[in-house]
Design a protein around this motif. Structure first.
Motif: not given
Length: 214
Positions: A153-159
Motif C-alpha cells: 500500500q505504499g508504506i515504507d517497509c525498508r525498516p
C-alpha cells in the motif's frame, strides 16, 4: 464469453443478452504470487478499456456486455483467506487501492456523507497518542498477511527488511507491529485502520524497542 454464447446458442437461447455478474482480481493474497496491486490494476484496467472500446468478442463482434467489477471496496471485516478481503478498487475509508481507469482528470475519491457534501476532516485522537499492535492471539499467518498487505500500500517497509533498524529475524510479530502501526499512523489513526481482520488492537503503550522507533 464465447464459450457461454456457444452453449446458449446450442440450447436455443442465442438471442438472450449476456451480463458479466462478477469479475476482478485480488490485490493481496496469502501465498499466491499472482496477487499484487500491479496485476489487479492491469486486469481491471484492461477490462475497462476493452469494454469502453465496444469491440466485443470474436464470435460476438461489437457486442456490449453489462459488466460488474468485483469489487468496489475491499472488505476488511470479511472472514476467510486474505484474498477475500482485497478485491476492491477502494479501501473502506474511500481511499483508492489503485486507479483502474475510472477516475477522471486526476480526481481523488471523496466519501459521500448523509445530506451531501464532503467527508469532514477527521479529528485527531483525543487522550494521547495510540499505536496499533497485533493481538496476543493473532496467528503468524495472519500477521504475515498483514505485513504483505501494508507493504503493498505504499508504506515504507525498508525498516523491516533485512538490515533495517526494525528487522527481527524469525519474529513475525515484531515485524508486523511495525507494519501495522505504520499503516495505522499513515491512514488517520482511526480504529478501523487497526482492525486487520480482527488481528490488531490499539494501545497507549509505545511498542518501540532498541533502535526501532515505532
Amino acid at each position: 464469453m464465447d464459450a457461454v454464447h456457444s452453449a446458449m446458442k446450442a440450447l436455443g437461447y442465442g438471442d438472450v443478452d449476456i451480463a458479466v455478474g462478477e469479475t476482478g482480481w485480488p490485490s493481496v493474497c496469502d501465498g499466491w504470487d499472482a496477487c499484487s496491486v500491479a496485476n489487479a490494476q492491469s486486469y481491471n484496467g484492461q477490462l475497462i478499456r476493452h469494454l469502453a472500446e465496444g469491440k466485443g468478442t470474436p464470435l460476438m463482434p461489437n457486442r456490449r456486455f453489462e459488466t460488474f467489477i468485483f469489487a468496489l471496496f475491499n472488505e476488511n471485516q470479511k472472514p476467510g483467506p486474505i484474498a477475500e478481503r482485497n478485491w476492491g478498487l477502494f479501501q473502506p475509508d474511500f481511499s483508492s487501492v489503485y486507479d483502474a481507469g475510472i477516475l477522471r482528470n486526476g480526481q481523488k475519491p471523496v466519501a459521500p456523507v448523509k445530506g451531501g457534501g464532503k467527508t469532514p476532516t477527521p479529528r485527531p485522537v483525543v487522550g494521547g497518542q495510540k499505536w496499533c499492535v497485533p493481538k496476543a492471539d493473532a496467528s503468524p499467518g495472519a500477521l504475515q498477511a498483514n505485513i504483505n498487505y501494508v507493504c503493498s500500500q505504499g508504506i515504507d517497509c525498508r525498516p523491516i527488511q533485512p538490515g533495517g533498524v526494525c528487522y527481527a529475524a524469525n519474529n513475525v510479530k515484531a515485524i508486523a507491529t511495525y507494519a501495522m502501526n505504520a499503516y495505522y499512523q499513515a491512514n488517520g489513526k482511526h480504529d478501523y485502520n487497526c482492525d486487520f481482520s480482527h488481528s490488531g488492537v490499539t494501545t497507549s503503550v509505545n511498542p518501540s524497542h532498541d533502535n526501532c522507533r515505532i
